[in-house]
Design a protein around this motif. Structure first.
Motif, PDB file in Angstrom:
ATOM      1  N   VAL A  96       0.832  -1.197   0.000  1.00 34.24           N
ATOM      2  CA  VAL A  96       0.000   0.000   0.000  1.00 34.24           C
ATOM      3  C   VAL A  96       0.872   1.255   0.000  1.00 34.24           C
ATOM      4  CG1 VAL A  96      -1.829   1.263   1.213  1.00 34.24           C
ATOM      5  CG2 VAL A  96      -1.820  -1.241   1.244  1.00 34.24           C
ATOM      6  N   GLY A  97       1.874   1.260   0.892  1.00 32.56           N
ATOM      7  CA  GLY A  97       2.695   2.459   1.065  1.00 32.56           C
ATOM      8  C   GLY A  97       3.505   2.830  -0.166  1.00 32.56           C
ATOM      9  N   VAL A  98       4.278   1.885  -0.683  1.00 25.93           N
ATOM     10  CA  VAL A  98       5.146   2.200  -1.825  1.00 25.93           C
ATOM     11  C   VAL A  98       4.335   2.635  -3.055  1.00 25.93           C
ATOM     12  CG1 VAL A  98       6.892   1.294  -3.408  1.00 25.93           C
ATOM     13  CG2 VAL A  98       7.046   0.782  -0.975  1.00 25.93           C
ATOM     14  N   PRO A  99       3.287   1.881  -3.432  1.00 23.66           N
ATOM     15  CA  PRO A  99       2.508   2.341  -4.591  1.00 23.66           C
ATOM     16  C   PRO A  99       1.903   3.739  -4.385  1.00 23.66           C
ATOM     17  CG  PRO A  99       1.856   0.112  -3.975  1.00 23.66           C
ATOM     18  CD  PRO A  99       2.819   0.579  -2.936  1.00 23.66           C
ATOM     19  N   ILE A 100       1.448   4.022  -3.168  1.00 19.00           N
ATOM     20  CA  ILE A 100       0.841   5.337  -2.939  1.00 19.00           C
ATOM     21  C   ILE A 100       1.911   6.423  -2.894  1.00 19.00           C
ATOM     22  CG2 ILE A 100      -0.476   6.726  -1.262  1.00 19.00           C
ATOM     23  CD1 ILE A 100      -2.323   4.419  -0.892  1.00 19.00           C
ATOM     24  N   MET A 101       3.082   6.091  -2.371  1.00 19.23           N
ATOM     25  CA  MET A 101       4.146   7.094  -2.409  1.00 19.23           C
ATOM     26  C   MET A 101       4.477   7.452  -3.860  1.00 19.23           C
ATOM     27  SD  MET A 101       8.079   7.242  -1.057  1.00 19.23           S
ATOM     28  CE  MET A 101       7.777   6.955   0.651  1.00 19.23           C
ATOM     29  N   SER A 144       2.028  -2.232 -15.063  1.00 21.53           N
ATOM     30  CA  SER A 144       0.722  -2.845 -14.884  1.00 21.53           C
ATOM     31  C   SER A 144       0.555  -3.382 -13.460  1.00 21.53           C
ATOM     32  CB  SER A 144       0.515  -3.880 -15.987  1.00 21.53           C
ATOM     33  OG  SER A 144      -0.022  -5.040 -15.480  1.00 21.53           O
ATOM     34  N   LEU A 145       1.638  -3.878 -12.883  1.00 20.28           N
ATOM     35  CA  LEU A 145       1.576  -4.326 -11.485  1.00 20.28           C
ATOM     36  C   LEU A 145       1.240  -3.143 -10.569  1.00 20.28           C
ATOM     37  CD1 LEU A 145       2.069  -6.518  -9.304  1.00 20.28           C
ATOM     38  CD2 LEU A 145       4.445  -5.721  -9.212  1.00 20.28           C
ATOM     39  N   TRP A 146       1.957  -2.057 -10.781  1.00 17.14           N
ATOM     40  CA  TRP A 146       1.716  -0.862  -9.960  1.00 17.14           C
ATOM     41  C   TRP A 146       0.287  -0.353 -10.146  1.00 17.14           C
ATOM     42  CZ3 TRP A 146       0.577   4.173 -11.773  1.00 17.14           C
ATOM     43  CH2 TRP A 146       0.526   5.157 -10.771  1.00 17.14           C
ATOM     44  N   TYR A 147      -0.144  -0.294 -11.404  1.00 18.07           N
ATOM     45  CA  TYR A 147      -1.441   0.283 -11.743  1.00 18.07           C
ATOM     46  C   TYR A 147      -2.570  -0.506 -11.080  1.00 18.07           C
ATOM     47  CZ  TYR A 147      -4.680   2.815 -14.835  1.00 18.07           C
ATOM     48  OH  TYR A 147      -5.654   3.638 -15.336  1.00 18.07           O
ATOM     49  N   ARG A 148      -2.429  -1.826 -11.151  1.00 18.39           N
ATOM     50  CA  ARG A 148      -3.470  -2.649 -10.528  1.00 18.39           C
ATOM     51  C   ARG A 148      -3.480  -2.519  -9.025  1.00 18.39           C
ATOM     52  NH1 ARG A 148      -3.870  -7.947 -14.260  1.00 18.39           N
ATOM     53  NH2 ARG A 148      -3.527  -6.704 -16.130  1.00 18.39           N
ATOM     54  N   THR A 149      -2.287  -2.515  -8.426  1.00 15.55           N
ATOM     55  CA  THR A 149      -2.212  -2.373  -6.975  1.00 15.55           C
ATOM     56  C   THR A 149      -2.876  -1.070  -6.564  1.00 15.55           C
ATOM     57  OG1 THR A 149      -0.064  -3.424  -7.170  1.00 15.55           O
ATOM     58  CG2 THR A 149      -0.630  -2.537  -5.020  1.00 15.55           C
ATOM     59  N   PHE A 171      -6.020  -3.004  -5.253  1.00 20.66           N
ATOM     60  CA  PHE A 171      -5.616  -3.536  -3.962  1.00 20.66           C
ATOM     61  C   PHE A 171      -5.582  -2.473  -2.865  1.00 20.66           C
ATOM     62  CE2 PHE A 171      -2.687  -4.811  -0.657  1.00 20.66           C
ATOM     63  CZ  PHE A 171      -3.273  -6.006  -0.285  1.00 20.66           C
ATOM     64  N   ALA A 172      -4.868  -1.362  -3.137  1.00 18.31           N
ATOM     65  CA  ALA A 172      -4.685  -0.372  -2.072  1.00 18.31           C
ATOM     66  C   ALA A 172      -6.011   0.216  -1.571  1.00 18.31           C
ATOM     67  CB  ALA A 172      -3.709   0.720  -2.527  1.00 18.31           C
ATOM     68  N   PRO A 173      -6.895   0.683  -2.473  1.00 23.34           N
ATOM     69  CA  PRO A 173      -8.149   1.262  -1.962  1.00 23.34           C
ATOM     70  C   PRO A 173      -8.999   0.231  -1.230  1.00 23.34           C
ATOM     71  CG  PRO A 173      -7.892   1.693  -4.323  1.00 23.34           C
ATOM     72  CD  PRO A 173      -6.771   0.796  -3.928  1.00 23.34           C
TER      73      PRO A 173
END
Ligand code: TRP
Length: 459
Positions: free
Chosen positions: A60-65, A436-441, A445-447
């Motif tokens: 959650v943290g890294v993708p949102i950062m 695509s991994l980041w985009y999907r997360t 996943f994160a929300p």
């Protein structure tokens, strides 16, 4: 590549990728890593909590950062203005700029009590330097801490000094001097932490501490523990309140957002884990309570410094560095409000710093009093979940566990669902698989993770 809105205005840029990493790390590494992480880990039973925390950081943290830095760089202005510009370009609802406003409010509230804890660290510089820790027992060390909390005047003095230091730097413009300070102080803090870990290895309780931190016992994990872990992932990475957005707006275009975000997160997590390895052997060796709460590091580290050779020297140095780590984080907490006052109210830098800083200082006084004169005052005590929580506890809970995850959720939705995919691809320029991994997360996943943890805790 399209013209980005930032090219229309000349702004200073970080001098290099390293400079951004240093500033962002300076913001991320702070009291959250050394003061908060060990005590919430102790309160939540160790291993399983640490595992959830690490998962929250990674998933959650890294993708949102990355999303926050990206929004900041794309917009190229203060967070509120950046979001507004992006909504104009990507044809979205301008109301999204309120996202940044929530961040500004959260930062303000966090700084009000953060400064009080920064004050504790300052007062320990003097305690260590004058040799008061040497050879003390756990009870005597505990009494020093209780004495500090019991003295509103001393707490107020250090809270005032801390806030003044933060205001001093912010008034001069954040990038002035910050790079150099962080590039010397962070490595020094790291080395001193290693030194305490080295001492902790000699206590004979290192193995027990490692087991406590890394052997998950899921029977000790509660739903509120999961919320605390999630909230802390945001807190420790300085996410959810537009700080990384503000810093990202100074990031040159040719620098990889993914790599820099990852570097900052790894360093931040490393410091937290080291702090845990330094503190828990001392806790177990001295028969202290891991769940002692916010005083944990002030009741354990001084014991180590009291016992090791040259302890007064190392103790003094350690607390000086802790103050610096808190200082660079405090600066990043005041900056968003000051930028906002400048932009919206047309105040100059000095006026907006004074206004924001003094208001924050005044709110901090409530936290000071809730440690002593108001320690029995639980304003929301009639609601079961807030039973026994003082103003200080409530501020911490409301910001870290509610506002930050909410801010993070909105960042994820904004970047993942509102901004166009082309914009994101351009800014990140990663391989298609990684993107695509980041985009999907970020989109799913994160929300969903944040929402699920929220719903579970509120019902
Ligand atoms: N990350 C800092 C710490 O761990 C605190 C902090 C600084 C922060 N800036 C922030 C937390 C912005 C949330 C948002 O001590």
């Amino acid at each position: 590549m399209n013209e980005s809105p930032s090219t229309s205005v000349k702004r200073g840029m970080w001098s290099s990728r390293l400079a951004f990493i240093l500033a962002a790390t300076g913001s991320a590494v702070g009291l959250g890593n050394i003061w908060k992480f060990p005590y919430i880990t102790g309160e939540n039973g160790g291993g399983a909590f640490v595992l959830v925390y690490l998962l929250c950081i990674a998933a959650v943290g890294v993708p949102i950062m990355m999303a926050e830095v990206l929004i900041g760089r794309r917009g190229g202005h203060s967070p509120v203005r950046s979001i507004q510009l992006i909504t104009e370009r990507d044809g979205a609802n301008p109301a999204w700029r309120w996202l940044a406003a929530v961040g500004v409010l959260a930062a303000f509230l966090i700084l009000s009590f953060y400064s009080v804890i920064g004050g504790w660290a300052m007062s320990y510089v003097g305690t260590a330097a004058t040799g008061q820790l040497a050879g003390q027992t756990a009870d005597e060390i505990g009494a020093i801490f209780t004495g500090l909390l019991g003295s509103p005047a001393t707490l107020l003095l250090w809270h005032t000094v801390f806030m003044a230091l933060v205001m001093l730097v912010v008034a001069k413009g954040v990038r002035f001097g910050l790079e150099r300070a962080v590039s010397i102080l962070m490595p020094a803090l790291f080395v001193l932490l290693l030194l305490v870990v080295g001492y902790a290895m000699t206590t004979g309780f290192f193995g027990q501490a490692v087991a406590f931190l890394f052997q998950p016992d899921f029977s000790k994990l509660t739903t509120s523990g999961v919320l605390v872990a999630l909230g802390h992932a945001f807190f420790t990475l300085s996410l959810g309140m537009a700080v990384m957005m503000a810093y990202g707006s100074y990031l040159p275009k040719n620098i990889s957002i993914a790599k820099t975000s990852l570097t900052v997160s790894v360093m931040d997590t490393g410091v937290a884990l080291l702090a845990g390895l330094a503190i828990f052997p001392i806790v177990f060796a001295n028969g202290l309570e891991p769940g002692a709460g916010p005083g944990l590091i002030f009741q354990t580290l001084p014991l180590a410094f009291g016992q090791m050779p040259l302890g007064s020297l190392f103790g003094t140095l350690f607390f000086v560095l802790l103050v610096f780590a808190a200082w660079t984080s405090g600066i990043s907490l005041l900056e968003p409000l000051v930028e906002w006052l400048e932009e919206r109210k047309g105040m100059n830098r000095l006026m907006s710093t004074l206004t924001a800083g003094i208001a924050c200082w005044a709110v901090g006084i409530a936290s000071i009093l809730s440690l002593n004169l108001w320690s029995d005052f639980a304003p929301l005590g009639m609601f079961g979940m807030f039973e026994g929580k003082t103003i200080f506890d409530l501020l911490d809970f409301f910001t870290a566990n509610i506002l930050l995850p909410l801010g993070g959720l909105m960042v994820a939705v904004f970047a993942g669902w509102v901004m166009t995919r082309e914009t994101l691809e351009q800014e990140l320029s990663m391989s298609p698989a990684a993107f695509s991994l980041w985009y999907r997360t970020l989109r799913y996943f994160a929300p969903v993770a944040v929402a699920v943890v929220f719903v579970y805790n509120l019902v």
